[in-house]
Design a protein around this motif. Structure first.
Motif, PDB file in Angstrom:
ATOM      1  N   MET A  56      20.619  13.754  -3.465  1.00 36.92           N
ATOM      2  CA  MET A  56      19.665  14.560  -2.713  1.00 36.92           C
ATOM      3  C   MET A  56      19.008  13.763  -1.589  1.00 36.92           C
ATOM      4  SD  MET A  56      17.794  16.442  -5.948  1.00 36.92           S
ATOM      5  CE  MET A  56      16.549  17.226  -4.916  1.00 36.92           C
ATOM      6  N   VAL A  57      18.658  12.503  -1.869  1.00 38.36           N
ATOM      7  CA  VAL A  57      17.975  11.684  -0.869  1.00 38.36           C
ATOM      8  C   VAL A  57      18.883  11.433   0.329  1.00 38.36           C
ATOM      9  CG1 VAL A  57      17.049   9.376  -0.415  1.00 38.36           C
ATOM     10  CG2 VAL A  57      16.413  10.591  -2.515  1.00 38.36           C
ATOM     11  N   ASP A  58      20.111  11.031   0.062  1.00 38.54           N
ATOM     12  CA  ASP A  58      21.022  10.717   1.167  1.00 38.54           C
ATOM     13  C   ASP A  58      21.450  11.962   1.924  1.00 38.54           C
ATOM     14  OD1 ASP A  58      21.395   7.755   0.847  1.00 38.54           O
ATOM     15  OD2 ASP A  58      21.939   8.432  -1.157  1.00 38.54           O
ATOM     16  N   GLN A  59      21.481  13.090   1.250  1.00 39.75           N
ATOM     17  CA  GLN A  59      21.779  14.336   1.958  1.00 39.75           C
ATOM     18  C   GLN A  59      20.669  14.651   2.957  1.00 39.75           C
ATOM     19  OE1 GLN A  59      22.749  17.671  -0.555  1.00 39.75           O
ATOM     20  NE2 GLN A  59      22.559  19.147   1.097  1.00 39.75           N
ATOM     21  N   TRP A  60      19.410  14.497   2.531  1.00 43.32           N
ATOM     22  CA  TRP A  60      18.287  14.755   3.444  1.00 43.32           C
ATOM     23  C   TRP A  60      18.301  13.768   4.609  1.00 43.32           C
ATOM     24  CZ3 TRP A  60      14.182  12.225   5.594  1.00 43.32           C
ATOM     25  CH2 TRP A  60      13.205  13.015   6.204  1.00 43.32           C
ATOM     26  N   LEU A  61      18.495  12.491   4.309  1.00 41.95           N
ATOM     27  CA  LEU A  61      18.516  11.480   5.367  1.00 41.95           C
ATOM     28  C   LEU A  61      19.631  11.763   6.364  1.00 41.95           C
ATOM     29  CD1 LEU A  61      17.904   8.233   3.269  1.00 41.95           C
ATOM     30  CD2 LEU A  61      16.288   9.330   4.842  1.00 41.95           C
ATOM     31  N   GLY A  62      20.807  12.142   5.846  1.00 37.65           N
ATOM     32  CA  GLY A  62      21.924  12.442   6.738  1.00 37.65           C
ATOM     33  C   GLY A  62      21.632  13.599   7.667  1.00 37.65           C
ATOM     34  N   GLU A  63      20.896  14.599   7.162  1.00 38.67           N
ATOM     35  CA  GLU A  63      20.540  15.751   8.001  1.00 38.67           C
ATOM     36  C   GLU A  63      19.583  15.359   9.121  1.00 38.67           C
ATOM     37  OE1 GLU A  63      18.975  18.396   5.106  1.00 38.67           O
ATOM     38  OE2 GLU A  63      20.942  19.062   4.380  1.00 38.67           O
ATOM     39  N   GLY A 109      19.857  12.405  10.597  1.00 40.15           N
ATOM     40  CA  GLY A 109      20.522  11.353  11.354  1.00 40.15           C
ATOM     41  C   GLY A 109      20.094   9.961  10.923  1.00 40.15           C
ATOM     42  N   LEU A 110      19.625   9.829   9.662  1.00 41.42           N
ATOM     43  CA  LEU A 110      19.135   8.551   9.140  1.00 41.42           C
ATOM     44  C   LEU A 110      20.010   8.103   7.969  1.00 41.42           C
ATOM     45  CD1 LEU A 110      15.319   9.440   9.043  1.00 41.42           C
ATOM     46  CD2 LEU A 110      16.523   8.135  10.823  1.00 41.42           C
ATOM     47  N   ALA A 111      19.853   6.837   7.595  1.00 41.96           N
ATOM     48  CA  ALA A 111      20.575   6.298   6.440  1.00 41.96           C
ATOM     49  C   ALA A 111      19.763   5.156   5.853  1.00 41.96           C
ATOM     50  CB  ALA A 111      21.966   5.819   6.840  1.00 41.96           C
ATOM     51  N   ARG A 112      19.857   4.973   4.563  1.00 39.19           N
ATOM     52  CA  ARG A 112      19.201   3.845   3.912  1.00 39.19           C
ATOM     53  C   ARG A 112      20.255   2.788   3.564  1.00 39.19           C
ATOM     54  NH1 ARG A 112      18.098   5.645  -2.367  1.00 39.19           N
ATOM     55  NH2 ARG A 112      19.867   7.078  -2.587  1.00 39.19           N
ATOM     56  N   GLN A 113      19.787   1.588   3.258  1.00 34.75           N
ATOM     57  CA  GLN A 113      20.685   0.489   2.931  1.00 34.75           C
ATOM     58  C   GLN A 113      20.855   0.412   1.414  1.00 34.75           C
ATOM     59  OE1 GLN A 113      19.280  -3.442   3.900  1.00 34.75           O
ATOM     60  NE2 GLN A 113      21.290  -4.386   3.648  1.00 34.75           N
ATOM     61  N   GLY A 167       0.835  -1.194   0.000  1.00 34.21           N
ATOM     62  CA  GLY A 167       0.000   0.000   0.000  1.00 34.21           C
ATOM     63  C   GLY A 167       0.862   1.232   0.000  1.00 34.21           C
ATOM     64  N   ALA A 168       0.493   2.207   0.825  1.00 30.58           N
ATOM     65  CA  ALA A 168       1.280   3.429   0.911  1.00 30.58           C
ATOM     66  C   ALA A 168       2.668   3.116   1.472  1.00 30.58           C
ATOM     67  CB  ALA A 168       0.574   4.463   1.789  1.00 30.58           C
ATOM     68  N   LEU A 169       3.644   3.925   1.071  1.00 32.52           N
ATOM     69  CA  LEU A 169       5.022   3.700   1.502  1.00 32.52           C
ATOM     70  C   LEU A 169       5.423   4.809   2.467  1.00 32.52           C
ATOM     71  CD1 LEU A 169       7.923   2.572  -0.812  1.00 32.52           C
ATOM     72  CD2 LEU A 169       8.294   4.238   0.988  1.00 32.52           C
ATOM     73  N   ASP A 170       5.638   4.451   3.736  1.00 29.92           N
ATOM     74  CA  ASP A 170       6.037   5.456   4.719  1.00 29.92           C
ATOM     75  C   ASP A 170       7.548   5.430   4.920  1.00 29.92           C
ATOM     76  OD1 ASP A 170       6.570   3.218   6.282  1.00 29.92           O
ATOM     77  OD2 ASP A 170       4.731   3.416   7.458  1.00 29.92           O
ATOM     78  N   LEU A 171       8.054   6.331   5.752  1.00 30.86           N
ATOM     79  CA  LEU A 171       9.494   6.474   5.927  1.00 30.86           C
ATOM     80  C   LEU A 171      10.116   5.212   6.526  1.00 30.86           C
ATOM     81  CD1 LEU A 171      12.063   8.151   5.791  1.00 30.86           C
ATOM     82  CD2 LEU A 171      11.431   9.202   7.975  1.00 30.86           C
ATOM     83  N   ASP A 172       9.436   4.597   7.500  1.00 30.30           N
ATOM     84  CA  ASP A 172       9.985   3.392   8.109  1.00 30.30           C
ATOM     85  C   ASP A 172      10.164   2.283   7.071  1.00 30.30           C
ATOM     86  OD1 ASP A 172      10.150   4.540  10.596  1.00 30.30           O
ATOM     87  OD2 ASP A 172       8.215   3.772  11.294  1.00 30.30           O
ATOM     88  N   THR A 173       9.152   2.121   6.208  1.00 33.18           N
ATOM     89  CA  THR A 173       9.254   1.099   5.162  1.00 33.18           C
ATOM     90  C   THR A 173      10.356   1.450   4.180  1.00 33.18           C
ATOM     91  OG1 THR A 173       6.884   0.662   5.363  1.00 33.18           O
ATOM     92  CG2 THR A 173       7.987  -0.142   3.378  1.00 33.18           C
ATOM     93  N   PHE A 174      10.441   2.723   3.836  1.00 37.38           N
ATOM     94  CA  PHE A 174      11.489   3.188   2.917  1.00 37.38           C
ATOM     95  C   PHE A 174      12.869   2.815   3.444  1.00 37.38           C
ATOM     96  CE2 PHE A 174      14.498   6.526   1.594  1.00 37.38           C
ATOM     97  CZ  PHE A 174      14.378   6.463   0.216  1.00 37.38           C
ATOM     98  N   LEU A 175      13.076   2.969   4.747  1.00 35.76           N
ATOM     99  CA  LEU A 175      14.384   2.684   5.330  1.00 35.76           C
ATOM    100  C   LEU A 175      14.650   1.184   5.454  1.00 35.76           C
ATOM    101  CD1 LEU A 175      14.484   5.427   8.122  1.00 35.76           C
ATOM    102  CD2 LEU A 175      15.646   5.455   5.895  1.00 35.76           C
TER     103      LEU A 175
END
Length: 303
Positions: free
Chosen positions: A213-220, A222-226, A190-198
């Motif tokens: 751009m995505v990783d710059q926002w996540l870094g600001e 304090g988050l990171a994706r795999q 269904g909808a994709l939220d931030l927790d699922t995105f990560l």
């Protein structure tokens, strides 16, 4: 060593400069001869004369290609700029007829911009300029200033953070980003939220960048994706995602295009990012080039 400015310009054959310009572009005598519509011996003889006049080998054979010497590289930009200025001066007041032109334009862009721009542009050129030739080169993440200065490129089309004042820039379009992943993905129904995105495993199209751009926002935040796979190719990325459980962030128009061809589902990013601008850039001094100006106008009409 002597250089051109130390010579008597009245006795220097300026046609040799045009031949040198093409030799430095092609780095191959046979291809240069073909492009100049001259015989190979004529071009070889011209190169021999240039070597004698400039007291430098200019092009040195390494394997199957010819590599410019440091002196040739130093002369390349000024010679090409001078030839362009002469051509522009001679063409002042003359009209440009695209229907008759056989000119070649060298344009650098990424594969995703090529997909967005070229189908529409080629349709326009088919009737308006049937003999015009486009030579597309890959685009690095930064503006290729040296290639533009030397005339190795006529135009570049892409996203650039900084553009020196000696270049003219034209806004082409704004783009946003979307997430693409295969239909029936086990983590997204269904909808994709931030927790699922990560939690997703990501493919990143890096385009030569160290951080997007995505990783710059996540870094600001304090988050990171795999990120488990990186590639410079936008077009290949969509096919890889459609055949795996990876996801990819793509420019929206490209994502929508591939969603009509591949079993993909698309989602907006679960956080807000500003749109990014795609611009057409060329040397400002070529603003009087009627052929280039015409082509710029045609590209700007492709949206």
């Amino acid at each position: 060593m002597r250089d051109i400015c130390e010579m008597n310009i009245n006795t220097f054959d300026l046609n040799l400069l045009r031949i040198l310009d093409v030799l430095l572009r092609e780095q191959n005598v046979s291809r240069a001869a073909e492009r100049l519509a001259l015989s190979q011996p004529t071009v070889s003889n011209a190169l021999a004369r240039l070597r004698e006049l400039l007291d430098d080998p200019l092009l040195v054979r390494i394997g199957r290609r010819m590599q410019p010497t440091p002196k040739a590289l130093a002369l390349e930009g000024p010679i090409r700029s001078a030839l362009q200025q002469i051509e522009q001066t001679l063409n002042v007041g003359e009209s440009f007829d695209p229907r008759l032109s056989r000119q070649t334009f060298r344009i650098a862009m990424t594969d995703f911009v090529e997909q967005l721009c070229m189908p529409g542009l080629l349709r326009r050129l088919q009737d308006r300029a049937p003999n015009l030739r486009l030579d597309i080169a890959p685009l690095a993440p930064s503006l290729p200033v040296d290639a533009l200065d030397r005339g190795q490129l006529d135009l570049v089309l892409g996203r650039f953070d900084e553009i020196p004042a000696r270049f003219a820039r034209h806004h082409w379009r704004s783009e946003t980003l979307q997430i693409a992943l295969r239909k029936e993905h086990p983590l997204v129904s269904g909808a994709l939220d931030l927790d699922t995105f990560l939690r997703l495993r990501h493919l990143w199209v890096h385009g030569g960048q160290t951080r997007g751009m995505v990783d710059q926002w996540l870094g600001e935040q304090g988050l990171a994706r795999q990120i488990v796979y990186t590639t410079p190719n936008y077009l290949q990325a969509a096919h890889l995602v459609a055949a795996s459980d990876l996801c990819v962030v793509l420019p929206t128009q490209l994502a929508r295009h591939f969603a009509t061809l591949l079993p993909l589902q698309l989602h907006d990013l679960p956080f807000a990012l500003e749109a990014f601008e795609l611009e057409l850039v060329h040397l400002a001094q070529r603003g009087q080039d009627r052929a280039l100006g015409w082509l710029v106008g045609e590209i700007l009409r492709v949206v």
